[in-house]
Write a protein that holds these residues in place. Structure first.
Motif, PDB file in Angstrom:
ATOM      1  N   LEU A   1      21.592   2.123  -4.020  1.00 59.11           N
ATOM      2  CA  LEU A   1      20.448   2.859  -4.536  1.00 59.11           C
ATOM      3  C   LEU A   1      20.762   3.436  -5.915  1.00 59.11           C
ATOM      4  N   VAL A   2      19.889   3.133  -6.890  1.00 56.70           N
ATOM      5  CA  VAL A   2      20.111   3.610  -8.259  1.00 56.70           C
ATOM      6  C   VAL A   2      18.922   4.389  -8.812  1.00 56.70           C
ATOM      7  N   GLY A   3      17.809   4.464  -8.068  1.00 58.94           N
ATOM      8  CA  GLY A   3      16.654   5.195  -8.567  1.00 58.94           C
ATOM      9  C   GLY A   3      15.448   5.032  -7.671  1.00 58.94           C
ATOM     10  N   ILE A   4      14.346   5.593  -8.150  1.00 57.77           N
ATOM     11  CA  ILE A   4      13.057   5.495  -7.464  1.00 57.77           C
ATOM     12  C   ILE A   4      12.014   5.197  -8.526  1.00 57.77           C
ATOM     13  N   VAL A   5      11.106   4.275  -8.228  1.00 60.49           N
ATOM     14  CA  VAL A   5      10.005   4.016  -9.156  1.00 60.49           C
ATOM     15  C   VAL A   5       8.706   4.366  -8.435  1.00 60.49           C
ATOM     16  N   SER A   6       7.878   5.117  -9.129  1.00 62.59           N
ATOM     17  CA  SER A   6       6.614   5.552  -8.538  1.00 62.59           C
ATOM     18  C   SER A   6       5.451   4.889  -9.255  1.00 62.59           C
TER      19      SER A   6
ATOM     20  N   ASN B   1       0.821  -1.212   0.000  1.00 64.35           N
ATOM     21  CA  ASN B   1       0.000   0.000   0.000  1.00 64.35           C
ATOM     22  C   ASN B   1       0.861   1.271   0.000  1.00 64.35           C
ATOM     23  N   ILE B   2       1.797   1.310  -0.951  1.00 61.54           N
ATOM     24  CA  ILE B   2       2.702   2.451  -1.085  1.00 61.54           C
ATOM     25  C   ILE B   2       2.697   2.944  -2.528  1.00 61.54           C
ATOM     26  N   ARG B   3       3.197   4.150  -2.730  1.00 61.97           N
ATOM     27  CA  ARG B   3       3.196   4.767  -4.058  1.00 61.97           C
ATOM     28  C   ARG B   3       4.581   4.869  -4.685  1.00 61.97           C
ATOM     29  N   ARG B   4       5.629   4.644  -3.886  1.00 63.87           N
ATOM     30  CA  ARG B   4       7.000   4.750  -4.374  1.00 63.87           C
ATOM     31  C   ARG B   4       7.849   3.659  -3.754  1.00 63.87           C
ATOM     32  N   VAL B   5       8.823   3.186  -4.543  1.00 61.64           N
ATOM     33  CA  VAL B   5       9.753   2.163  -4.061  1.00 61.64           C
ATOM     34  C   VAL B   5      11.159   2.581  -4.485  1.00 61.64           C
ATOM     35  N   LEU B   6      12.097   2.455  -3.565  1.00 61.02           N
ATOM     36  CA  LEU B   6      13.492   2.712  -3.917  1.00 61.02           C
ATOM     37  C   LEU B   6      14.003   1.547  -4.754  1.00 61.02           C
TER      38      LEU B   6
END
Length: 139
Positions: free
Chosen positions: A110-115, A97-102
């Protein structure tokens, strides 16, 4: 089949936990993003989203000049490996139940964020969420 690395945002902005809320909000506005990764020294402390600022600070009447982002961040960080599929990322977001994942590489760097918006633009380009996300590319 799209991979997370195909749809993620590679621009990751880092701010220290002691950063005041108003400064973090300015950084988000200037960078046209809706989230920052929060650090405590060299350690990943959590993630701050524009929604965190509104719900955990503004709604509580916290002083944006003296309240630090470390006091309102989401400390439980969810990560996914960049070679996972976009569908796996969508399932993880739904499950948690989240909108963004590292996004990390195989060494957990860490190489990015996916929304959710990034996924919508690739998985269902005709959706309303995709239209909204395309209008504001990094939120």
């Amino acid at each position: 089949m799209y991979r997370v690395s195909d749809v993620m945002t590679r621009q990751v902005v880092y701010l220290p936990a002691e950063t005041p809320l108003d400064e973090a909000a300015r950084v988000m506005k200037e960078s046209d993003i809706g989230d920052v990764v929060v650090t405590d020294g060299a350690t990943l402390a959590g993630m701050l989203t524009d929604r965190d600022i509104v719900v955990r600070a503004v709604a509580e009447r916290a002083d944006p000049g003296t309240t630090t982002i470390g006091s309102i961040i989401t400390r439980e960080v969810v990560m996914i490996e960049q070679h996972c599929t976009a569908n796996e990322a969508a399932a993880l977001m739904r499950e948690r139940n989240i909108r963004r994942v590292l996004v990390c590489d195989s060494d957990r760097k860490l190489v990015g964020i996916v929304s959710l918006g990034d996924l919508a633009m690739q998985l269902d380009p005709r959706s309303a969420l995709s239209d909204i996300s395309e209008a504001a590319p990094n939120t």
